[in-house]
Design a protein around this motif. Structure first.
Motif, PDB file in Angstrom:
ATOM      1  N   SER A 467       0.971  -1.284  -0.054  1.00 47.42           N
ATOM      2  CA  SER A 467       0.005   0.013   0.130  1.00 47.42           C
ATOM      3  C   SER A 467       1.063   1.248  -0.023  1.00 47.42           C
ATOM      4  O   SER A 467       1.861   1.285   0.568  1.00 47.42           O
ATOM      5  N   LYS A 468       0.311   2.406  -0.554  1.00 47.44           N
ATOM      6  CA  LYS A 468       0.907   3.639  -0.611  1.00 47.44           C
ATOM      7  C   LYS A 468       0.438   4.699   0.275  1.00 47.44           C
ATOM      8  O   LYS A 468      -0.850   4.672   0.717  1.00 47.44           O
ATOM      9  N   ILE A 469       1.227   5.514   0.801  1.00 46.85           N
ATOM     10  CA  ILE A 469       0.614   6.392   1.807  1.00 46.85           C
ATOM     11  C   ILE A 469      -0.475   7.278   1.099  1.00 46.85           C
ATOM     12  O   ILE A 469      -0.502   7.668  -0.132  1.00 46.85           O
ATOM     13  N   ARG A 470      -1.661   7.461   1.619  1.00 45.60           N
ATOM     14  CA  ARG A 470      -2.543   8.362   1.439  1.00 45.60           C
ATOM     15  C   ARG A 470      -3.669   7.626   0.032  1.00 45.60           C
ATOM     16  O   ARG A 470      -4.137   8.394  -0.691  1.00 45.60           O
ATOM     17  N   ALA A 471      -3.226   6.625  -0.375  1.00 51.00           N
ATOM     18  CA  ALA A 471      -3.746   5.999  -1.202  1.00 51.00           C
ATOM     19  C   ALA A 471      -5.298   5.622  -0.831  1.00 51.00           C
ATOM     20  O   ALA A 471      -5.579   5.427   0.196  1.00 51.00           O
ATOM     21  N   ARG A 472      -6.371   5.883  -1.880  1.00 53.61           N
ATOM     22  CA  ARG A 472      -7.677   5.832  -1.364  1.00 53.61           C
ATOM     23  C   ARG A 472      -8.043   4.344  -2.148  1.00 53.61           C
ATOM     24  O   ARG A 472      -8.051   4.216  -3.189  1.00 53.61           O
ATOM     25  N   TYR A 473      -8.805   3.668  -1.115  1.00 53.90           N
ATOM     26  CA  TYR A 473      -9.334   2.239  -1.301  1.00 53.90           C
ATOM     27  C   TYR A 473     -10.612   2.227  -1.907  1.00 53.90           C
ATOM     28  O   TYR A 473     -10.937   1.528  -2.517  1.00 53.90           O
ATOM     29  N   TYR A 474     -11.243   3.369  -1.994  1.00 53.42           N
ATOM     30  CA  TYR A 474     -12.667   3.729  -2.792  1.00 53.42           C
ATOM     31  C   TYR A 474     -12.624   5.193  -2.772  1.00 53.42           C
ATOM     32  O   TYR A 474     -12.171   6.034  -2.014  1.00 53.42           O
ATOM     33  N   ASP A 475     -13.530   5.656  -3.918  1.00 52.37           N
ATOM     34  CA  ASP A 475     -13.353   7.011  -4.577  1.00 52.37           C
ATOM     35  C   ASP A 475     -14.640   7.336  -5.060  1.00 52.37           C
ATOM     36  O   ASP A 475     -14.902   6.589  -6.090  1.00 52.37           O
ATOM     37  N   SER A 476     -15.508   8.285  -4.725  1.00 57.24           N
ATOM     38  CA  SER A 476     -16.744   8.392  -5.289  1.00 57.24           C
ATOM     39  C   SER A 476     -17.292   9.948  -5.253  1.00 57.24           C
ATOM     40  O   SER A 476     -16.785  10.578  -4.428  1.00 57.24           O
ATOM     41  N   ASN A 477     -17.825  10.389  -6.158  1.00 55.38           N
ATOM     42  CA  ASN A 477     -18.334  11.702  -6.233  1.00 55.38           C
ATOM     43  C   ASN A 477     -19.748  11.820  -6.483  1.00 55.38           C
ATOM     44  O   ASN A 477     -20.286  10.841  -7.305  1.00 55.38           O
ATOM     45  N   GLY A 478     -20.533  12.760  -5.795  1.00 61.15           N
ATOM     46  CA  GLY A 478     -22.080  12.891  -6.194  1.00 61.15           C
ATOM     47  C   GLY A 478     -22.169  14.585  -6.485  1.00 61.15           C
ATOM     48  O   GLY A 478     -21.457  15.234  -5.577  1.00 61.15           O
ATOM     49  N   THR A 479     -22.717  15.131  -7.498  1.00 65.13           N
ATOM     50  CA  THR A 479     -23.167  16.176  -7.583  1.00 65.13           C
ATOM     51  C   THR A 479     -24.628  16.421  -7.788  1.00 65.13           C
ATOM     52  O   THR A 479     -25.432  15.421  -8.419  1.00 65.13           O
ATOM     53  N   LYS A 480     -25.341  17.517  -7.438  1.00 70.47           N
ATOM     54  CA  LYS A 480     -26.540  17.557  -7.136  1.00 70.47           C
ATOM     55  C   LYS A 480     -26.956  18.999  -7.527  1.00 70.47           C
ATOM     56  O   LYS A 480     -26.414  20.091  -7.027  1.00 70.47           O
ATOM     57  N   THR A 481     -27.914  19.397  -8.728  1.00 73.37           N
ATOM     58  CA  THR A 481     -28.265  20.527  -8.860  1.00 73.37           C
ATOM     59  C   THR A 481     -29.580  21.006  -8.469  1.00 73.37           C
ATOM     60  O   THR A 481     -30.302  19.798  -8.972  1.00 73.37           O
ATOM     61  N   GLU A 482     -30.386  22.206  -8.179  1.00 76.59           N
ATOM     62  CA  GLU A 482     -31.566  22.112  -7.917  1.00 76.59           C
ATOM     63  C   GLU A 482     -31.911  23.586  -8.517  1.00 76.59           C
ATOM     64  O   GLU A 482     -31.262  24.626  -8.047  1.00 76.59           O
ATOM     65  N   PHE A 483     -33.028  23.627  -9.312  1.00 76.55           N
ATOM     66  CA  PHE A 483     -33.739  25.038  -9.385  1.00 76.55           C
ATOM     67  C   PHE A 483     -35.144  24.999  -9.151  1.00 76.55           C
ATOM     68  O   PHE A 483     -35.848  23.942  -9.508  1.00 76.55           O
ATOM     69  N   LYS A 511     -26.064  13.416  -9.864  1.00 78.05           N
ATOM     70  CA  LYS A 511     -25.125  12.230 -10.855  1.00 78.05           C
ATOM     71  C   LYS A 511     -24.017  11.837  -9.993  1.00 78.05           C
ATOM     72  O   LYS A 511     -23.469  12.525  -9.013  1.00 78.05           O
ATOM     73  N   THR A 512     -23.780  10.687  -9.978  1.00 76.96           N
ATOM     74  CA  THR A 512     -22.788   9.967  -9.215  1.00 76.96           C
ATOM     75  C   THR A 512     -21.627   9.299 -10.124  1.00 76.96           C
ATOM     76  O   THR A 512     -21.918   8.768 -11.063  1.00 76.96           O
ATOM     77  N   THR A 513     -20.489   9.146  -9.617  1.00 74.27           N
ATOM     78  CA  THR A 513     -19.292   8.404 -10.428  1.00 74.27           C
ATOM     79  C   THR A 513     -18.487   7.854  -9.241  1.00 74.27           C
ATOM     80  O   THR A 513     -18.565   8.076  -8.039  1.00 74.27           O
ATOM     81  N   GLY A 514     -17.632   6.973  -9.794  1.00 70.48           N
ATOM     82  CA  GLY A 514     -16.766   6.061  -8.741  1.00 70.48           C
ATOM     83  C   GLY A 514     -17.621   4.775  -8.178  1.00 70.48           C
ATOM     84  O   GLY A 514     -18.569   4.393  -8.571  1.00 70.48           O
ATOM     85  N   ILE A 515     -16.608   4.389  -7.239  1.00 67.76           N
ATOM     86  CA  ILE A 515     -17.115   3.238  -6.604  1.00 67.76           C
ATOM     87  C   ILE A 515     -17.463   3.543  -4.808  1.00 67.76           C
ATOM     88  O   ILE A 515     -16.707   4.376  -4.290  1.00 67.76           O
ATOM     89  N   THR A 516     -18.232   2.847  -4.316  1.00 67.74           N
ATOM     90  CA  THR A 516     -18.747   3.097  -2.871  1.00 67.74           C
ATOM     91  C   THR A 516     -17.598   2.284  -1.912  1.00 67.74           C
ATOM     92  O   THR A 516     -17.108   1.630  -2.378  1.00 67.74           O
ATOM     93  N   SER A 517     -18.134   2.604  -0.660  1.00 66.31           N
ATOM     94  CA  SER A 517     -17.231   2.063   0.342  1.00 66.31           C
ATOM     95  C   SER A 517     -17.258   0.376   0.446  1.00 66.31           C
ATOM     96  O   SER A 517     -16.510  -0.121   0.919  1.00 66.31           O
ATOM     97  N   ASP A 518     -18.408  -0.075  -0.212  1.00 68.84           N
ATOM     98  CA  ASP A 518     -18.914  -1.407  -0.448  1.00 68.84           C
ATOM     99  C   ASP A 518     -18.058  -1.815  -1.675  1.00 68.84           C
ATOM    100  O   ASP A 518     -18.312  -3.101  -2.102  1.00 68.84           O
ATOM    101  N   LEU A 519     -17.200  -1.157  -2.295  1.00 69.48           N
ATOM    102  CA  LEU A 519     -16.615  -1.301  -3.723  1.00 69.48           C
ATOM    103  C   LEU A 519     -17.517  -1.782  -4.727  1.00 69.48           C
ATOM    104  O   LEU A 519     -17.044  -2.645  -5.485  1.00 69.48           O
ATOM    105  N   VAL A 520     -18.487  -0.922  -4.667  1.00 68.45           N
ATOM    106  CA  VAL A 520     -19.511  -1.510  -5.818  1.00 68.45           C
ATOM    107  C   VAL A 520     -19.693   0.094  -6.569  1.00 68.45           C
ATOM    108  O   VAL A 520     -19.732   1.123  -6.218  1.00 68.45           O
ATOM    109  N   GLU A 521     -19.468  -0.192  -8.011  1.00 69.58           N
ATOM    110  CA  GLU A 521     -19.754   0.851  -8.928  1.00 69.58           C
ATOM    111  C   GLU A 521     -20.765   1.659  -8.764  1.00 69.58           C
ATOM    112  O   GLU A 521     -21.985   1.185  -8.505  1.00 69.58           O
TER     113      GLU A 521
END
Length: 795
Positions: A467-483, A511-521
């Motif tokens: 393993s490497k320092i500060r490596a992320r074992y999961y990474d996901s992003n969520g964005t939300k817009t509202e009008f 909108k979401t991208t990446g994988i969750t903490s359960d390692l599911v896309e």
């Protein structure tokens, strides 16, 4: 003897004449000539009344010089010195406080006293009585249909609120008209704003759909808070409180008052610490509030910066062991691990650590007596993590490669991980209001953008592999817009009838991208368009009686946790409210019947995910039908009671669940966490001037933690009582006043549980070839008798 008789008779008639009581009556209005219901009319000495729905009042006074004090929230008080020698008509006009934001800033999300919307209000004076360190949900505990709970058991740290059985993620919360609910989880985390109660001028809780608001839809209630008003005079205060479980709160507040009659700078610094009732459920909370303001006759501009940091030891696991629940109810399994000698240990940094900062710019402009506008901008920055010690974790989960040590293949390890959330929330809001004697119209638009990064790191491992320092074992992003766009209006047909209409359109993209903490896309890109109409009627039968009816439609998008379970269908709600309000000189009663009909309601399943967040399931068809009554009754001149009760039936219709490997239609079942009876009362007594005694009681009926009516999921009813004492010293040198406060919670030492979780799983190991459903439950015990003592010095 004759002279004595004549003298006695003369004295008697003189006394009668001079002690003659006369009636002083009139109407209290605002500067636009509109009546002010609920205004206080207080007599010098003892007694008084409030105005009815038409702003009318009537009091009895003795002959001679008298002083009457007229006041109403958001208005300058008016003291009238009069000479009484006969019946008198006295009409009073109260002037709006130029520094308050009620009229413009929160008008878009609040309703008036005679609106056909079910609601309750609290102002600063009422909040101060119990503001000794507990979070805002505990300030609302004694309002109708409200149930509160705390992970740590004593109201500090992670606290939650339910209204009409709906959890906090379904209660829309706004701060100065800006949404506070997290855009993805839709929850409200008061632990991120410690001691915010000290910076609240007033709040309004609307039950049901309510009026149109900003942010996520209100499926149980909406709560809007107004922060501190501008002060005309310089002031300061120092507040300290101490109590059970090593709880202490310290804060300082100041205001420069209006400098050059136009500018004010005010602020607050607070710190709250507590060890918690539950073992190791400690809280270390810090917060700040700073505002700069410019005000003149028609303009109010505010720049606000406020926020907080929190570090709380995790206590979201609850307690599943029945023996420990009975004999060691403060036991906390969070952070538990086994050392090399087989002894149970607890990791000392099993904490949640998060910081949140809010930046708001608010501009209110009044053009004339009819037109006013409000524009506001917001930026919220949040970043933090929770840390966990985990035993025997698989390498595969963290992207580690197996390693060879002494001929053995190692593919599991003990480790410490952090799960991060780094988010940004931008919002802009604009409203316009027009008001005359017949019409009160508000229209506006709201836009927000949210982005949040979810990722995990391993900060230590017994076997770190490659393993490497500060490596992320999961990474996901969520964005939300509202009008959102809305328009609402109240039209007074005549002195008895008024009509309310409210139209709102909400347009969302998540909108979401990446994988969750359960390692599911997790890849979603969903659009939602909601149309939410509302309408109502108010009828004033006479000055004492008012009736209303309203209908409201609401839609609500799923949360991030729902998406992780594959739920993308929005919820729908039709809410019908029928109410009666009564107001007399000594009694006020609010009564309403509600019917809330849901389609695809996401109800709590009773289960938790691996980080303690509640999971939900779609109930298909469901409804809530109930009766709410709250009152304020002046029993004596210095004794009053404020009782309330909510009776309801909350049902899933033809609920289908998996049982012993088969889908079973259970018929109509109870909706989880929805007690049929919730009642409370506040008995307030002032035996002498400046001394307040409050005896507060709360009863919550039994409730199910799941939706299948299993006895294993039932929470028992509970009845708890608190004692609140406030004593004020004034006329002191160097200080304005000193306020001493005491709060004894759960004074009768009841062992009760206000929250928990329920889960099932299918077991096919004990009897091969068959599937048996096994049930389990966990509980969050609440504190037994405990106390808080405080003193506030005001300058």
């Amino acid at each position: 003897m004759k002279k004595l008789l004549i003298s006695t008779v003369f004295t008697f008639f003189s006394f009668v004449v001079f002690a003659q009581e006369y009636t002083v009556s009139g109407i209290v209005t605002d500067s636009d000539g509109q009546p002010l219901p609920g205004a206080n009319v207080i007599l010098k000495g003892d007694g008084g009344t409030i105005t009815d729905f038409n702003g009318k009042y009537s009091v009895s006074l003795n002959t001679g010089n008298q002083l009457i004090h007229f006041s109403h929230v958001g208005f300058e008080p008016d003291n009238r010195s009069i000479f009484v020698n006969g019946d008198l008509e006295l009409n009073v006009t109260l002037i709006k406080k130029a520094e308050t934001l009620d009229e413009v800033l929160v008008q878009a999300v609040r309703v008036s006293a005679d609106s056909p919307i079910t609601h309750s209000n609290l102002d600063k004076e009422e909040l101060e009585k119990r503001n000794l360190g507990q979070d805002i949900p505990y300030m609302l505990s004694y309002m109708p249909s409200v149930v509160t709970t705390s992970d740590a058991g004593a109201g500090v740290g992670y606290t939650y609120i339910r209204v009409r059985g709906s959890d906090a993620s379904r209660v829309n919360v706004t701060l100065n008209g800006i949404p506070y609910n997290d855009s993805e989880s839709q929850g409200t985390f008061w632990v991120n704003l410690p001691d915010f109660t000290s910076s609240v001028q007033s709040l309004q809780l609307q039950r049901g759909v309510g009026t149109s608001t900003n942010g996520s839809g209100a499926f149980g209630a909406s709560l809007n808070l107004l922060s501190d008003a501008v002060s005309n005079e310089a002031n300061g205060e120092i507040s300290n409180s101490f109590g059970s479980y090593n709880t202490r709160k310290h804060n300082v507040k100041f205001s420069t008052g209006l400098l050059s009659e136009h500018f004010e700078l005010a602020g607050r610094l607070s710190t709250i610490q507590s060890d918690g009732y539950i073992d190791r459920a400690s809280s270390n909370l810090k917060s700040y509030f700073l505002q700069g303001a410019f005000v003149n006759r028609n303009t109010l501009i505010k720049a606000l910066v406020f926020g907080g940091t929190e570090e709380t030891y995790q206590s979201w696991n609850g307690l599943e062991d029945p023996e420990k629940l009975e004999n060691d109810r403060t036991y906390n399994t969070a952070g538990m691990y086994t050392d090399k000698d087989g002894n149970i240990q607890f990791y000392d940094k099993e904490v949640d650590n998060y910081a949140q900062d809010h930046y708001q710019l608010l501009w209110n402009q009044r053009f004339n007596n009819n037109w006013s506008t409000n524009v506001s901008f917001n930026y919220t920055k949040g970043k933090g993590y929770f840390e966990q010690y985990k035993e025997d974790e698989d390498f595969e989960t963290y992207g580690f490669e197996p390693i060879e040590i002494g001929g053995d293949t190692i593919n599991t390890t003990d480790l410490i991980r952090r799960r991060w959330l780094d988010n940004h929330f931008y919002a802009a809001n604009a409203n316009v209001n027009y008001k005359n004697n017949k019409v009160d119209f508000t229209g506006g638009a709201f836009y927000s953008y949210y982005t949040g990064d979810h990722f995990g790191e391993v900060i230590w491992a017994q076997y770190a592999s490659d393993s490497k320092i500060r490596a992320r074992y999961y990474d996901s992003n969520g964005t939300k817009t509202e009008f959102t766009v809305f328009s609402k209006a109240t039209y007074s047909v005549n002195s008895q009838w008024s009509i309310f209409g409210d139209l709102q359109g909400r347009f969302l993209n998540y909108k979401t991208t990446g994988i969750t903490s359960d390692l599911v896309e997790m890849i979603y890109d969903e659009d939602y368009s909601f149309f939410n109409p509302k309408a109502g009627l108010t009828y004033k039968l006479n000055p004492a009686n008012q009736f209303y009816f309203s209908y409201g439609k609401a839609h609500r998008e799923p949360s991030r946790n729902d998406y992780e379970q594959g739920i993308t269908t929005p919820e729908k709600l039709d809410d019908f409210e029928l109410g009666w309000r009564f107001a007399s000189e000594k009694t006020k009663v609010n009564t309403n019947v509600f019917y809330m009909n849901y389609k695809d309601q996401l109800v709590l399943s009773g289960e938790l995910n691996d980080v303690g967040a509640a999971l939900r399931t779609s109930s298909g068809e469901s409804y809530r039908l109930g009766l709410e009554i709250d009152a304020e009754i002046q029993l004596l001149k210095n004794l009053k009671t404020l009782p309330n009760i909510a009776l309801s039936t909350n049902k899933n219709v033809d609920f289908v669940s998996s049982r012993d490997g088969e889908l079973v239609n259970l018929g109509n079942t109870n909706i989880s966490f929805s007690p049929a009876v919730v009642a409370g009362t506040m008995l307030e007594y002032s035996p002498v001037n400046k001394l307040y005694l409050g005896f507060l009681s709360k009863f919550v009926g039994e409730q199910y933690m799941g939706n299948i009516d299993s006895e294993a999921s039932k929470l028992d009813s509970y009845f708890v009582n608190d004692l609140n004492i406030v004593y004020t010293l004034d006329s002191l040198p160097w200080v304005k006043e000193v306020v001493f406060s005491a709060l004894v919670n759960n004074i009768f030492n009841v062992k009760y549980i206000s929250n928990g979780y329920f889960y099932t799983w299918d077991d096919d190991f004990s009897n091969p070839g068959t599937v048996t459903t096994i049930e389990g439950a966990g509980y969050y015990p609440q504190a037994t008798i405990n106390f808080l003592l405080g003193a506030t010095i005001k300058f």
